[in-house]
Design a protein around this motif. Structure first.
Motif, PDB file in Angstrom:
ATOM      1  N   SER A   1      -6.436   5.731   6.684  1.00 52.39           N
ATOM      2  CA  SER A   1      -6.473   5.206   5.176  1.00 52.39           C
ATOM      3  C   SER A   1      -6.311   3.829   5.885  1.00 52.39           C
ATOM      4  N   THR A   2      -4.757   3.925   6.787  1.00 56.39           N
ATOM      5  CA  THR A   2      -3.863   2.317   7.416  1.00 56.39           C
ATOM      6  C   THR A   2      -4.726   2.674   8.828  1.00 56.39           C
TER       7      THR A   2
ATOM      8  N   ASN B   1      -6.775  -0.126   9.709  1.00 54.74           N
ATOM      9  CA  ASN B   1      -8.255  -0.818   8.930  1.00 54.74           C
ATOM     10  C   ASN B   1      -7.868  -1.567  10.619  1.00 54.74           C
TER      11      ASN B   1
ATOM     12  N   ASP C   1      -5.517  12.206   5.532  1.00 53.03           N
ATOM     13  CA  ASP C   1      -6.412  10.790   5.105  1.00 53.03           C
ATOM     14  C   ASP C   1      -5.565   9.789   4.876  1.00 53.03           C
TER      15      ASP C   1
ATOM     16  N   LYS D   1       1.479   5.665  -1.444  1.00 54.57           N
ATOM     17  CA  LYS D   1       0.716   6.898  -1.580  1.00 54.57           C
ATOM     18  C   LYS D   1       2.084   8.172  -2.071  1.00 54.57           C
TER      19      LYS D   1
ATOM     20  N   LYS E   1       0.931  -0.856  -0.051  1.00 52.23           N
ATOM     21  CA  LYS E   1       0.533  -0.152  -0.067  1.00 52.23           C
ATOM     22  C   LYS E   1       0.957   1.338  -0.103  1.00 52.23           C
TER      23      LYS E   1
END
Length: 309
Positions: free
Chosen positions: A306-307, A309, A302, A276, A274
Motif C-alpha cells: 500500500s506504500t 506508490n 499488504d 493502519k 496514512k
C-alpha cells in the motif's frame, strides 16, 4: 521525644523512597548481557523460536556492521543480511527490552523471504553494542538515523527502506517517525510499542506495587538525566507521531499485559497521515507473530504494498 520521632518519620520515608528509586533505576536501566529465556507465553512456540535462531546463524553471507553513536561515540553493532538477489528494498529491525538483534530472527526470516535486505542493530546497552545504560528507544531512535544512512551508502539513492520494531523497539521506531527522514524511508511498522515511558512505567508500577509511583518516577527521571542525558518526559511516542508524515502500521496483542492495548490506540490516533492498525485476538505481548506467522506476513506485506506508490 515524641516530637523528634515525628520529625524523623518523613525523613526516613523520603530517604527510603530515594534509595528505592535508585535500586529500581539500576534494575531497569543498567545493561544486562544475559538475554532472558523465552517467557511463559512463548513456551508453546519455543521450537519455532530456536528454528529461526538456527536459520539466522546458518546464513553464510551475513555481515557485521559497526558505527559510533553521535552522542557519546560508543560503538554500536548490527547484523546485515543481504537479500538472495540484489534488491533496493531493506528493512531495519529494532529489538525489544533486554533482548538483542538475533532475538528478531523470526522477523528477519520473514523479510528475507520477501526479498529484502535486513539490518538488525543491537540497541544501546544490549548485545554487542556499548553503553552501560538502556535508553528505552530515545537515544536509539537517533541511532536508527545513522543506520539508515549506512544503508543508503551501501544500496544507493534508489533504496526503499522500512523500519520495524517490537516492544521497546516498537517505541523506538515510533519516535523515529517524528524526525526528518530521508525520502527513501517509506514506512514504519510498530509491534507493541508504548505511548510514553512515563505512562508505561506508571502502568507497570500500579500493576505490581502499591508504592508511591510519581515520586519514584520523578527521582528515577532525575537520575536518568545525569546518566543518559534526558528526562523521562521526552520519551514520548505520541508527541513524535504527531510530527510524522510517513505511513505507519500499528500491531498489538489484544491481551498484552505489559504494554496495554489502549496505548496502541493512543499511538494510532496521534498519526496524522496514512495509517493502519491490527489488534491481534488472543495475542499477548509480542506474540502476534508466534500465534499466526502467515497472517502476520500477509498483514505486513499488504501494508508495504500500500506504500509502494
Amino acid at each position: 521525644m515524641k516530637k523528634k520521632l515525628l520529625l524523623a518519620a518523613p525523613i526516613i520515608t523520603t530517604s527510603s523512597i530515594y534509595l528505592l528509586s535508585r535500586l529500581l533505576y539500576s534494575y531497569a536501566f543498567k545493561r544486562s548481557d544475559i538475554v532472558p529465556e523465552p517467557g511463559k507465553d512463548i513456551i508453546g512456540y519455543a521450537e519455532d523460536y530456536y528454528y529461526y535462531l538456527d536459520w539466522l546463524e546458518s546464513q553464510p553471507n551475513r555481515e557485521h556492521w559497526q558505527l559510533k553513536s553521535k552522542t557519546n561515540h560508543h560503538k554500536l553493532n548490527a547484523i546485515w543480511l543481504p537479500a538472495k538477489n540484489p534488491s533496493k528494498f531493506t528493512v531495519i529491525i529494532s529489538h525489544g527490552y533486554k533482548g538483542n538483534n538475533i532475538t528478531m530472527a523470526n522477523q528477519a526470516h520473514m523479510f528475507h523471504h520477501m526479498g529484502f535486505n535486513v539490518l538488525m542493530p543491537d540497541s544501546r546497552g544490549h548485545g554487542d553494542s556499548c553503553d552501560n545504560y538502556i535508553s528505552f528507544g530515545w537515544l536509539d531512535h537517533y541511532d536508527l538515523l545513522a543506520w539508515i544512512n549506512m544503508v543508503l551508502h551501501r544500496i544507493g539513492p534508489k533504496s526503499q527502506i522500512y523500519v520495524l520494531g517490537v516492544s521497546m523497539g516498537g517505541a523506538n521506531v515510533l519516535m523515529l517517525a517524528g524526525e526528518k527522514l530521508p525520502t527513501q524511508v517509506k514506512g514504519i511498522i510498530a509491534d507493541c510499542g508504548y505511548s510514553s515511558l512515563n505512562e508505561e512505567f506508571e502502568y507497570l508500577a500500579h500493576k505490581q506495587t502499591k508504592l508511591p509511583v510519581k515520586p519514584i518516577l520523578k527521582i528515577m527521571s532525575s537520575i536518568n538525566k545525569i546518566k543518559n542525558g534526558f528526562s523521562f518526559d521526552v520519551v514520548n511516542s505520541v508527541k513524535q507521531l504527531k510530527k510524522s508524515t510517513l505511513p505507519i502500521f500499528i500491531i498489538h496483542g489484544a491481551k498484552d499485559e505489559y504494554v496495554p492495548t489502549y496505548m496502541a490506540y493512543k499511538n494510532y490516533n496521534a498519526i496524522p497521515g496514512k495509517k493502519k492498525i491490527w489488534i491481534v485476538p488472543n495475542a499477548g505481548h509480542t506474540m502476534a507473530f508466534c500465534i499466526d506467522p502467515r497472517e502476520y506476513h500477509k498483514q505486513v506485506a499488504d501494508f508495504i504494498k500500500s506504500t509502494m506508490n
